[in-house]
Write an enzyme that holds these catalytic residues in place. Structure first.
Site, short mmCIF file in Angstrom:
data_model
loop_
_atom_site.label_atom_id
_atom_site.label_comp_id
_atom_site.label_asym_id
_atom_site.label_seq_id
_atom_site.Cartn_x
_atom_site.Cartn_y
_atom_site.Cartn_z
N ASN A 178 0.79 -1.09 -0.45
CA ASN A 178 0.65 -0.02 -0.21
C ASN A 178 0.18 1.19 -0.16
OD1 ASN A 178 0.90 -0.49 2.71
ND2 ASN A 178 -0.41 0.55 3.05
N CYS B 212 1.67 3.14 2.38
CA CYS B 212 2.89 3.05 3.68
C CYS B 212 3.53 2.25 3.39
CB CYS B 212 2.38 3.92 5.03
SG CYS B 212 1.55 5.05 4.44
N GLU C 200 3.14 -1.74 4.97
CA GLU C 200 2.88 -2.36 5.72
C GLU C 200 2.16 -3.37 5.54
OE1 GLU C 200 -0.24 0.62 6.78
OE2 GLU C 200 1.62 0.55 5.63
N PRO D 129 2.36 3.53 9.57
CA PRO D 129 3.63 4.73 10.65
C PRO D 129 3.33 5.55 12.07
CG PRO D 129 3.15 4.39 7.69
CD PRO D 129 2.50 3.80 8.40
N ALA E 8 1.66 8.26 12.03
CA ALA E 8 2.69 9.52 11.60
C ALA E 8 1.82 10.59 12.81
CB ALA E 8 2.28 10.03 10.62
#
Length: 921
Positions: free
Chosen positions: A566, A568, A570, A753, A755
């Site tokens: 995807n 990011c 993962e 992540p 974030a």
């Protein structure tokens, strides 16, 4: 400390306080009176249990134990004959009640303190500023009252040390002017407190509490709630008012009105507002709280309850489940992903985090995929597109008898679509394009993010990733050639992996040698690999992800192929023309599960069990913008439970990131989380049934993630895979549970992540090492000074935290390595991302990967990268069986210049707070 195990009273504790003097709020000194503590605690108990309980043995005993704890705490902090402020004593009473698990009594005591503080403010002599006036919302001009400012600061500083309230008010006054809007006075206090965070981390809490007061006033005005009452009292009323207003303004799902709002309002925990740091609360205020006409309709605990209510809608007992879900979210033990926080309980409940698509080799398919991107991005989804099937530049187009322009022109359209559809204005649209490394357009694909060349063939706003088969690494290591093809000639390579891919690829190479395939190109594998690493260093893209580990260890390999990850990196789920893979994410706050120097396994078990249930609920409640996503999600029901706060957990354990002990902890923590997550999904299967495509999966075959390593090993050559496969737990009960019930979810774990949600909770992102110990963080909510509170705590313990240390940290860009007076043990513990050997990141990731059924967003940091270092690092990642890697972060050549007093070195490839990273979390 539980109620069953109070602190033992010391025989000398009363004597220690006989000569103690108490500083009253007006500055006068009086002798310490023990009876006043007992009276205050008794009143708090009677406020909860009623006057009839007066004199009962239980209350007398509880009052005695709490009083003794307060005496003990004060005596421990002060020598005989010392002085203590009345507020400090009351703080200790509040803390003792909480430690005794007398939650209701503690709340009553807090309300008592707040009410008396307001009463003092009302009856105190008016402190009018001699020159400044304020303009009220009515237009009336009135004097600026200093008493209110002082009260607000006093309340915000409750229970905190190192806060100078008087100077905070004085400094705020310097930013005011005559006739200032009344509401801007509180804003001035917030900005002043915010500026002090770098010198004392507790000012982050003070700033958050002042912001909370501002939010309370804004919310009260928006929902017609009493402005004069303390927040704890209006919370239950605020929930009902918010639900009514949200439905009226067509923001909320009308189904929320069916909840027992009185019961849910009573379950709210106002004291949990005090957990926030400034960055966390400001992020919620700016981007998450629902609003109408720019006024926030949600308070923090109402926000968490709204999310919980949205997730519990289809439960058999939605009220009980909503309370359970709320308690988990508001505790910060677990946090749902950003789309879930944005949209749960709303009229468009798009709760899923990311979507993976495969683009067909047809103009209608291509533009259909771009349309799907736009619809999915509109509701805050991160996108991963597999572009490998699209024919290469120069390939024949049968319909027009022409030649293809290849993949790149279409990617330009994808790039511009992501910019145009910016997730409802809440954050930037974000997409990542994947291309397999045998595609004839791969070399042009590598250059998409370059700042030179034809701008019509550049994509500066989207992400790219290489989908690398094991065979390329093998050829590179053997210094052999690599052949590039157009997928229109070798279409089945897209769906093959492992030995099947190797055999078919070599077959096509033979056909090319025989002249039976005309469109191909040979290149040294080592040269292509070197170019991949070179552009990765220069532009940050494409990322390196590995096709074979993703497929060979996929639980769903019986039902398709993983063609990409995807946005990011993962998520590793199957995609096809008929299925858009969907993943639903949330993260455990690992730092919250460390107690007494070790992992709190029982707490982690509770957290994970509830979190998996919440994630499974997302699938049924979710709004699906396209039918392929709905079909896929309901058929396979994948979720991705991850973690955050790994670095903070290491701080609590006293472990440097660069250490074998940290690698072992990564292994231990991930095994526990994996154990509980898989068990929770199997238990849910017993309650709700297994997912539709369960039969034939690795789960059904008795192959857990740790077992699937053997499948990858069998497809690799001898010596090409080196993974620690040790286990500490007895997995037999989990295996038996799966055999009995199946699995509710095809995939259970993925480390995203985090974030933004880590900012909300106030912990380190995901599995990231600390970026810097002091820096300015920029995101869509503004700029925030971030100082490492763990470092400050440890420096204070060593007597080293002072203004000189703050200036040293500024000068050395948040690094402690060149500050001579810091002990070596702290230098090791607080080494920052660019000061670590990146191989430690890979080793820790490899220990986690063995327990994961999906992947992890793994950033790699290198202060001074070279071709040799990069080659060794990414080959190590491959040898350790990692499925994917994420950004390569390196320091630019100007990183050492001291341009600003507090500034983080700028990564050459992207900022540490890249908004793209937020699309999943």
């Amino acid at each position: 400390m539980s109620a069953s195990a109070p602190a033992e009273p010391r025989s000398t504790s009363h004597a220690d306080t006989q000569s103690l003097q108490v500083i009253k709020r007006n500055g006068t000194l009086v002798g310490f009176d023990l009876s006043k503590i007992s009276v205050a605690v008794t009143k708090a108990f009677l406020a909860v249990e009623g006057d009839k309980a007066a004199g009962s043995a239980r209350i007398n005993d509880a009052v005695h134990r709490v009083t003794e704890q307060v005496i003990h705490a004060i005596g421990r902090r002060l020598k005989a004959g010392g002085k203590v402020h009345i507020e400090d004593i009351q703080d200790q009473v509040e803390l003792a009640l909480m430690r005794a698990e007398e939650q209701k009594v503690a709340r009553a005591y807090v309300l008592y303190r707040e009410e008396h503080a307001r009463e003092r403010a009302r009856h105190a002599p008016v402190e009018a500023h001699p020159h400044l006036t304020v303009k009220k919302t009515s237009g009336e001009i009135a004097a600026l009252y200093l008493g209110l400012m002082k009260l607000q600061v006093e309340q915000a500083a409750t229970g905190l040390e190192g806060i100078d309230g008087d100077s905070l008010v004085d400094d705020a006054l310097t930013n005011l002017y005559d006739g200032i809007a009344e509401e801007d006075v509180l804003s001035a206090l917030i900005m002043t407190a915010r500026s002090r965070i770098e010198q004392e981390p507790d000012y982050s809490v003070v700033t958050a509490r002042l912001l909370l007061e501002q939010l309370r006033l804004e919310n009260a005005a928006a929902l017609n709630l009493p402005i004069s009452r303390p927040l704890a009292e209006i919370y239950p009323q605020a929930l009902s008012a918010f639900i009514e207003a949200g439905i009226r303004y067509e923001l909320l799902d009308e189904a929320l009105a069916a909840y027992d709002l009185e019961r849910l309002g009573a379950a709210l925990k106002p004291e949990r507002d005090l957990q926030f740091g400034f960055l966390g609360l400001q992020t919620l205020y700016d981007r998450y709280f629902l609003h109408w006409n720019k006024a926030r309709l949600e308070l923090p605990q109402v926000f968490f309850m709204r999310v919980a209510m949205g997730l519990a809608l289809r439960e058999d007992d939605p009220n009980a489940c909503a309370i359970e879900f709320y308690k988990l979210l508001s505790s910060f033990d677990y946090m749902a992903s950003t789309p879930t926080l944005f949209n749960s309980g709303t009229r468009h409940s798009q709760l899923s985090s990311c979507y993976l698509t495969t683009v067909g080799d047809d103009l209608e398919d291509i533009y259909g995929a771009i349309r799907d991107n736009a619809l999915l991005s509109k509701w805050a989804g991160g996108l991963g597109n597999d572009w490998t099937p699209v024919r290469a530049l120069g390939a024949h187009i049968k319909g027009t008898n022409g030649q293809s322009q290849g993949v790149v022109p279409f990617l330009k359209v994808v790039n511009d679509t992501a910019v145009a559809v910016n997730q409802g204005g809440k954050r930037k649209g974000a997409v990542c394009a994947y291309l397999e490394s045998w595609h004839l357009d791969i070399e042009e694909f590598l250059e998409l993010r370059k700042n030179t060349g034809d701008e019509r063939r550049r994509t500066h706003d989207m992400n790219t990733a290489n989908w690398v088969p094991d065979l390329l690494i093998e050829r590179m290591r053997e210094d052999r050639d690599w052949t590039l093809f157009s997928p229109s000639d070798v279409s089945d390579l897209h769906d093959l992996y492992g030995n099947a891919f190797r055999e078919r690829y070599e077959y096509y190479e033979a056909l090319a040698e025989q002249g039976k395939i005309n469109l191909f190109r040979k290149t040294p594998a080592k040269q292509l690999w070197r170019k991949m690493l070179t552009v990765l260093f220069e532009t940050g893209h494409p990322w390196i992800t590995f096709k074979d580990p993703c497929n060979l260890r996929s639980p769903q390999q019986h039902r398709g192929v993983v063609h990409s990850s995807n946005l990011c990196t993962e998520i590793t789920l199957n995609t096809s023309a008929d299925e858009i893979a969907v993943c639903n994410l949330g993260s455990v706050n690992l730092a919250a599960h460390i107690a007494n120097g070790e992992l709190d396994v029982q707490r982690l078990e509770r957290t994970v069990t509830t979190a998996v249930r919440m994630l499974d609920n997302v699938i049924d409640i979710n709004y699906y913008a396209v039918p392929q996503a709905r079909n896929s999600n309901l058929r396979h029901r994948p979720v991705g439970l991850g973690l955050m706060g790994f670095q903070d957990a290491l701080y609590q354990l006293g472990l440097p990131y660069s250490s074998p002990e940290a690698v072992e902890f990564a292994d231990v923590a991930m095994e526990q989380l994996s154990y509980f997550a898989i068990r929770a999904s199997a238990t849910l299967a017993g309650e709700r049934g297994a997912y539709d495509s369960y039969d034939g999966s690795l789960w059904q075959r008795g192959i857990l993630p740790i077992d699937s390593i053997s499948l990858l090993k069998n497809a690799r050559r001898e010596g090409d895979l080196s993974i620690n496969t040790n286990a500490r737990l007895d997995w037999t009960p989990v295996r038996e549970l799966i055999a009995q019930h199946g699995m509710r979810n095809s995939n259970v774990m993925a480390i995203a992540p985090t974030a933004t949600i880590s900012n909300i909770v106030g912990v380190s992102q995901s599995i990231e090492p600390a970026y810097q110990n002091l820096f300015v963080k920029s995101n869509l909510s503004g700029e925030f000074t971030v100082v490492n509170p763990s470092l400050v705590r440890d420096l204070k313990a060593e007597g080293l935290w002072d203004n000189v240390m703050v200036n040293d940290l500024k000068y050395f860009d948040g690094s402690v390595q060149q500050i001579d007076r810091i002990p070596a043990v702290l230098k090791a513990r607080y080494a920052t991302a660019f000061e670590l050997d990146a191989r430690w990141l890979v080793e820790a990731a490899a220990r986690r990967q063995k327990w994961l059924d999906q992947a992890q967003s793994l950033n790699l940091y290198m202060a001074e990268p070279s071709g040799k270092k990069l080659d060794a690092l990414y080959q190590l990642a491959w040898e350790r069986g990692l499925k994917t890697t994420y950004y390569l972060r390196s320091l630019g050549a100007t990183g050492a210049e001291k341009i600003a007093p507090v500034s983080a070195p700028q990564p050459q490839v992207c900022s540490i707070d890249n908004p793209d990273c937020e699309a999943c979390q």
